[in-house]
Motif scaffolding. Structure first.
Motif, PDB file in Angstrom:
ATOM      1  N   VAL A   8      84.321  30.733  64.716  1.00  0.00           N
ATOM      2  CA  VAL A   8      84.600  31.106  63.325  1.00  0.00           C
ATOM      3  C   VAL A   8      83.362  31.757  62.704  1.00  0.00           C
ATOM      4  N   SER A   9      82.191  31.257  63.026  1.00  0.00           N
ATOM      5  CA  SER A   9      80.957  31.862  62.524  1.00  0.00           C
ATOM      6  C   SER A   9      80.813  33.304  63.018  1.00  0.00           C
ATOM      7  N   ALA A  10      81.102  33.536  64.289  1.00  0.00           N
ATOM      8  CA  ALA A  10      81.048  34.897  64.836  1.00  0.00           C
ATOM      9  C   ALA A  10      82.107  35.780  64.176  1.00  0.00           C
ATOM     10  N   TRP A  11      83.305  35.211  63.955  1.00  0.00           N
ATOM     11  CA  TRP A  11      84.403  35.935  63.303  1.00  0.00           C
ATOM     12  C   TRP A  11      83.979  36.368  61.900  1.00  0.00           C
ATOM     13  N   ASP A  12      83.317  35.462  61.181  1.00  0.00           N
ATOM     14  CA  ASP A  12      82.830  35.775  59.836  1.00  0.00           C
ATOM     15  C   ASP A  12      81.730  36.826  59.878  1.00  0.00           C
ATOM     16  N   SER A  13      80.797  36.687  60.808  1.00  0.00           N
ATOM     17  CA  SER A  13      79.660  37.602  60.889  1.00  0.00           C
ATOM     18  C   SER A  13      80.077  39.036  61.187  1.00  0.00           C
ATOM     19  N   CYS A  14      81.095  39.222  61.985  1.00  0.00           N
ATOM     20  CA  CYS A  14      81.498  40.591  62.312  1.00  0.00           C
ATOM     21  C   CYS A  14      82.247  41.243  61.159  1.00  0.00           C
ATOM     22  N   TRP A  21      71.592  40.540  62.331  1.00  0.00           N
ATOM     23  CA  TRP A  21      71.513  41.401  63.511  1.00  0.00           C
ATOM     24  C   TRP A  21      72.236  42.728  63.318  1.00  0.00           C
ATOM     25  N   TYR A  22      73.318  42.701  62.568  1.00  0.00           N
ATOM     26  CA  TYR A  22      74.140  43.884  62.404  1.00  0.00           C
ATOM     27  C   TYR A  22      74.912  43.746  61.098  1.00  0.00           C
ATOM     28  N   PRO A  23      75.242  44.882  60.484  1.00  0.00           N
ATOM     29  CA  PRO A  23      76.026  44.793  59.249  1.00  0.00           C
ATOM     30  C   PRO A  23      77.475  44.464  59.562  1.00  0.00           C
ATOM     31  N   PRO A  24      78.116  43.670  58.719  1.00  0.00           N
ATOM     32  CA  PRO A  24      79.527  43.345  58.939  1.00  0.00           C
ATOM     33  C   PRO A  24      80.421  44.532  58.568  1.00  0.00           C
ATOM     34  N   LEU A  25      81.617  44.528  59.093  1.00  0.00           N
ATOM     35  CA  LEU A  25      82.576  45.607  58.869  1.00  0.00           C
ATOM     36  C   LEU A  25      82.837  45.833  57.385  1.00  0.00           C
ATOM     37  N   GLU A  26      82.998  44.763  56.640  1.00  0.00           N
ATOM     38  CA  GLU A  26      83.286  44.905  55.212  1.00  0.00           C
ATOM     39  C   GLU A  26      82.193  45.717  54.503  1.00  0.00           C
ATOM     40  N   ARG A  27      80.933  45.489  54.863  1.00  0.00           N
ATOM     41  CA  ARG A  27      79.848  46.269  54.250  1.00  0.00           C
ATOM     42  C   ARG A  27      79.907  47.717  54.710  1.00  0.00           C
ATOM     43  N   VAL A 135      85.631  40.167  68.211  1.00  0.00           N
ATOM     44  CA  VAL A 135      84.352  40.168  67.491  1.00  0.00           C
ATOM     45  C   VAL A 135      83.504  41.332  67.988  1.00  0.00           C
ATOM     46  N   LEU A 136      83.380  41.466  69.300  1.00  0.00           N
ATOM     47  CA  LEU A 136      82.601  42.569  69.875  1.00  0.00           C
ATOM     48  C   LEU A 136      83.228  43.918  69.537  1.00  0.00           C
ATOM     49  N   HIS A 137      84.540  43.993  69.578  1.00  0.00           N
ATOM     50  CA  HIS A 137      85.285  45.205  69.237  1.00  0.00           C
ATOM     51  C   HIS A 137      84.972  45.629  67.806  1.00  0.00           C
ATOM     52  N   ASP A 138      84.999  44.677  66.874  1.00  0.00           N
ATOM     53  CA  ASP A 138      84.690  44.976  65.475  1.00  0.00           C
ATOM     54  C   ASP A 138      83.259  45.475  65.311  1.00  0.00           C
ATOM     55  N   ILE A 139      82.331  44.819  65.980  1.00  0.00           N
ATOM     56  CA  ILE A 139      80.922  45.211  65.864  1.00  0.00           C
ATOM     57  C   ILE A 139      80.733  46.636  66.380  1.00  0.00           C
ATOM     58  N   TYR A 140      81.334  46.940  67.511  1.00  0.00           N
ATOM     59  CA  TYR A 140      81.237  48.278  68.093  1.00  0.00           C
ATOM     60  C   TYR A 140      81.764  49.337  67.125  1.00  0.00           C
ATOM     61  N   HIS A 141      82.965  49.116  66.603  1.00  0.00           N
ATOM     62  CA  HIS A 141      83.564  50.105  65.712  1.00  0.00           C
ATOM     63  C   HIS A 141      82.879  50.141  64.348  1.00  0.00           C
ATOM     64  N   THR A 142      82.304  49.044  63.909  1.00  0.00           N
ATOM     65  CA  THR A 142      81.511  49.069  62.677  1.00  0.00           C
ATOM     66  C   THR A 142      80.328  50.014  62.860  1.00  0.00           C
ATOM     67  N   GLY A 143      79.706  49.960  64.024  1.00  0.00           N
ATOM     68  CA  GLY A 143      78.613  50.896  64.318  1.00  0.00           C
ATOM     69  C   GLY A 143      79.080  52.340  64.241  1.00  0.00           C
ATOM     70  N   GLN A 144      80.273  52.624  64.751  1.00  0.00           N
ATOM     71  CA  GLN A 144      80.811  53.981  64.671  1.00  0.00           C
ATOM     72  C   GLN A 144      81.050  54.384  63.214  1.00  0.00           C
ATOM     73  N   ILE A 145      81.594  53.468  62.435  1.00  0.00           N
ATOM     74  CA  ILE A 145      81.852  53.754  61.019  1.00  0.00           C
ATOM     75  C   ILE A 145      80.547  54.066  60.299  1.00  0.00           C
ATOM     76  N   ILE A 146      79.533  53.282  60.558  1.00  0.00           N
ATOM     77  CA  ILE A 146      78.238  53.515  59.906  1.00  0.00           C
ATOM     78  C   ILE A 146      77.636  54.839  60.368  1.00  0.00           C
ATOM     79  N   PHE A 147      77.791  55.171  61.647  1.00  0.00           N
ATOM     80  CA  PHE A 147      77.304  56.453  62.148  1.00  0.00           C
ATOM     81  C   PHE A 147      78.004  57.611  61.433  1.00  0.00           C
ATOM     82  N   ILE A 148      79.320  57.516  61.272  1.00  0.00           N
ATOM     83  CA  ILE A 148      80.070  58.554  60.555  1.00  0.00           C
ATOM     84  C   ILE A 148      79.557  58.657  59.122  1.00  0.00           C
TER      85      ILE A 148
END
Length: 157
Positions: A8-14, A21-27, A135-148
């Protein structure tokens, strides 16, 4: 800390809690307007933020459907074929709200599970593994969103 609490902590963090370590998707989605969500680099085969959000939502909806036994999620991933063009602000906000709603509903299911229940298999994979992969999927795509957003000039680092 139990396995359930760790998951649940990892789910929240992503999604909506800062981990450091990384920005969450919501941000990553905060302040994105419809025009930005549909923006595509000219001449490049790069997904839009809107397509990425549809893609993330598809996989979360698939998990939620498996956890609840409902058939709400589409059976095939067409998220990257959506290419709907410019969406109205209202439609974009509804898209983001749907993502948040599905994420929250999954979180509610996870919090209610014990460590043993996380080991149950659903569609050939344990719930624990499915959630960990998302969780990993979200982190990966969050990185893509931030890159865009950096390409757009809409991300303040």
């Amino acid at each position: 800390m139990t396995t359930t609490e760790q998951l649940v902590s990892a789910w929240d963090s992503c999604f909506d809690k800062e981990s450091g370590w990384y920005p969450p998707l919501e941000r990553g989605l905060q302040g994105v307007a419809a025009a930005q969500a549909c923006w595509r680099t000219e001449g490049k085969a790069v997904n839009t933020i809107q397509e990425l959000v549809h893609h993330i939502t598809f996989y979360k909806a698939s998990l939620l459907s498996a956890l609840t036994g409902s058939e709400e999620a589409p059976s095939t991933d067409t998220s990257f074929q959506e290419k709907a063009g410019i969406t109205t602000e209202g439609e974009w906000q509804e898209t983001v709200a749907t993502l948040k709603n599905i994420h929250t509903r999954i979180r509610e299911k996870l919090v209610a599970m014990n460590d043993q229940e996380l080991q149950h298999e659903v569609e050939g994979i344990t719930i624990y593994q499915w959630v960990s992969d998302l969780v990993l999927h979200d982190i990966y795509h969050t990185g893509q969103i931030i890159f865009i957003r950096k390409l757009q000039g809409s991300w303040a680092a």
